[in-house]
Design an enzyme around this catalytic site. Structure first.
Site, PDB file in Angstrom:
ATOM      1  N   LYS A 173       0.848  -1.198   0.000  1.00  0.00           N
ATOM      2  CA  LYS A 173       0.000   0.000   0.000  1.00  0.00           C
ATOM      3  C   LYS A 173       0.883   1.248   0.000  1.00  0.00           C
ATOM      4  CE  LYS A 173      -3.530   2.422   2.822  1.00  0.00           C
ATOM      5  NZ  LYS A 173      -4.432   2.344   3.997  1.00  0.00           N
TER       6      LYS A 173
ATOM      7  N   LYS B 162     -10.701  12.304   8.529  1.00  0.00           N
ATOM      8  CA  LYS B 162     -10.294  11.832   9.847  1.00  0.00           C
ATOM      9  C   LYS B 162     -10.288  12.984  10.841  1.00  0.00           C
ATOM     10  CE  LYS B 162      -7.054   8.210   8.337  1.00  0.00           C
ATOM     11  NZ  LYS B 162      -7.714   7.054   8.957  1.00  0.00           N
TER      12      LYS B 162
ATOM     13  N   GLU C 155      -9.787   3.355   2.062  1.00  0.00           N
ATOM     14  CA  GLU C 155      -9.263   3.524   0.708  1.00  0.00           C
ATOM     15  C   GLU C 155      -8.178   2.528   0.344  1.00  0.00           C
ATOM     16  OE1 GLU C 155      -8.097   5.128   3.292  1.00  0.00           O
ATOM     17  OE2 GLU C 155      -5.995   4.586   2.976  1.00  0.00           O
TER      18      GLU C 155
ATOM     19  N   ARG D 149      -7.864  -0.740   0.682  1.00  0.00           N
ATOM     20  CA  ARG D 149      -8.319  -1.946  -0.030  1.00  0.00           C
ATOM     21  C   ARG D 149      -8.751  -1.607  -1.456  1.00  0.00           C
ATOM     22  NH1 ARG D 149     -12.757  -2.676   4.589  1.00  0.00           N
ATOM     23  NH2 ARG D 149     -11.140  -1.452   5.624  1.00  0.00           N
TER      24      ARG D 149
END
Ligand code: BES
Ligand code: MN
Ligand code: ZN
Length: 488
Positions: A255, A267, A339, A341
């Site tokens: 990632k 967030k 995000e 995945r």
């Protein structure tokens, strides 16, 4: 740092600083016993005592470092002791330091050399690139460490030292990448860093797909997540050993989310502060490739890094959007902060074209894994138990541990959606596992392991003598150990 291996009598070794590693059961070496009170130095793990022998031995200063009782002296204990030694030695400003090893250790030869070199190099790490005000002491570097070993073991130890330094180089590269601020490692920057690695390691070939190529080839997941940012997404392919014959092919997928604000599902401030670490998976992939290239392992290793920045803007992907991924599988976005995945779906599907013997994917994927395991292990989920077992063993041995969670069909059901094939969020229950189940869909039938390193790639406080706060390089030691075992 130069790490040399030699032998000789520690009592007569003329040096500004001698560090002696001491077994609790073996006691302090006879020549040094006069220097300490037995009560004050019990050789407990990582205990240190400084003394000034004033002629009792040739060294001007002596530091004793404890190894604890023999039953506990394994590779991890040795890594920690070596890191403790280098950290205790640094403040004395000696450019060259002698480290004496005790006799009769249970760990010998290459394993001993590797553990010590890894501990020394990782223990000495500091991220000072942006400190313009370092004092002379803070800026000081030890240049040479001379290990004093049993002469019959010295050449095997030296071989292990070279391996340990290669492993450490990969870990330190990963730490530097993770510690670099998000604004200085946008996806195009990360791609440029990968290309630079390919230039210093000619056995690694780096190819980068830009946003135009991503659109042409249908990387819908990466493009969706990257839409909200002013920095365009990238897909990075770093390949080693493509020309080797009769070797296994392993794909590493990492990632490369260079900064995770959460996107429109933004967030809270506390959760966002350290989200530059959200490319820790890609850092582990690049670090591992570097180690494998330095060691020249007989393997075909393909690093695949989907890279994007997750930002809120008028162009961002939205909750409720349906994304068509590279595989054709459609994904309904239930939360733009899930995000990882979404970009990984494209990277995992891309991996299938190599028909790999294993796909190992690393990502700072879920906060839930921190709730489950704290920072004491990465979460492992796998579709192939032999692969899982090999990774677990490699993690334990290297001190870069993982703990397995299940990927039963029930979890795969939980990520199915009504309006699309899958949804990117299944709710808080089993949050780490449903993320893993989502990913497994895209790896197809290839042996697949997912390592959730959200708790381990970044630590807020120092965790051991060789794990300082900030980026840790989690995954590099585990996966390089796995690959060495696979081909060894
Ligand atoms: N990058 C985060 C996961 C993370 C959390 C990494 C803490 C390192 C430390 C990931 O993209 C994320 O935001 N996950 C969310 C998912 C949620 C919205 C389902 C999480 O875990 O809170
Ligand atoms: Mn997120
Ligand atoms: Zn993320």
């Amino acid at each position: 740092m130069q790490i040399e291996v030699g032998s000789g009598d520690l009592a007569t070794r003329d040096t500004g600083l001698l560090v002696a590693l001491c077994r609790q059961d073996g006691g302090v070496p006879a020549a040094l016993a006069e220097l300490v009170e037995e009560r004050d130095f019990t050789a407990a793990p990582n205990q240190t005592v400084v003394s000034y022998p004033r002629g009792a031995v040739a060294a001007r200063r002596v530091i004793l470092v404890g190894l604890g009782p023999d039953a506990g002296i394994d590779e991890e204990r040795l890594r920690q002791a070596a890191a403790t030694a280098i950290r205790a030695a640094r403040p004395f400003g000696e450019e060259s330091v002698v480290v004496a090893l005790p006799a009769d250790l249970a760990v010998t030869g290459a394993a001993l050399g590797e553990a010590l070199a890894t501990g020394i190099e990782l223990g000495d790490y500091r991220f000072t690139r942006f400190r313009t005000s370092l004092t002379e002491d803070e800026a000081f570097d030890i240049e040479t460490v001379a290990l004093l070993a049993d002469p019959s073991d010295a050449s095997a130890i030296a071989e292990g030292v070279a391996v340990g330094q290669a492993v450490a180089n990969g870990v330190l590269m990963a730490r530097d990448l993770v510690n670099t601020p998000g604004g200085m490692k946008t996806p195009p920057d990360l791609a440029a860093m990968a290309i630079a690695m390919g230039e210093t390691q000619p056995s690694i070939t780096v190819t980068v797909l830009d946003e135009v190529e991503l659109a042409e080839q249908g990387f819908g997941g990466i493009l969706a997540v990257g839409k909200g940012s002013d920095s365009p997404p990238r897909f990075i392919i770093a390949e080693y050993g493509a020309d080797l014959e009769g070797v296994p092919t392993v794909c590493l997928v990492g990632k490369g989310l260079t900064f995770d604000s959460g996107g429109l599902n933004i967030k809270p401030a506390d959760g966002m502060l350290w989200m530059k670490n959200d490319m820790g998976g890609s850092a582990a992939v690049f670090g591992t490739l570097r180690v494998v290239a330095e060691l020249g392992l007989p393997i075909h290793l393909v690093g695949l890094v989907p890279s994007a920045e997750n930002m809120p803007s008028g162009r961002s992907y939205r909750p409720g959007d349906i994304v068509t991924t590279l595989s054709g599988t459609t994904v309904e976005i239930h939360n733009t902060d899930a995000e990882g995945r979404v970009i990984l779906s494209d990277g995992l599907f891309y991996a299938r074209r190599y028909e790999p013997d294993a796909i190992i994917e690393l990502s700072t994927l879920t906060g839930a894994i921190i709730i489950a395991l704290a920072n004491h292990a990465s979460g492992l989920m796998a579709t192939d138990q032999a692969l899982a077992d090999a990774l677990l063993a490699a993690g334990t041995r290297s001190g870069d541990r993982a703990w397995q969670l299940p990927l039963w069909d029930e979890y795969r059901e939980m990520v199915k959606a009504e309006n699309a094939d899958l949804k990117n969020l299944a709710g808080p229950a089993g949050g780490s596992i449903t993320a893993g189940a989502f990913l497994a869909h895209f790896a197809g039938d290839f042996p697949f392991a997912h390592l959730d390193i959200a708790g381990t790639a970044w630590i807020d406080a120092p965790k051991s003598p060789y794990l300082s706060s900030g980026g840790t390089g989690a995954g590099v030691r585990m996966v390089t150990r796995y690959l060495r075992d696979l081909v060894g």
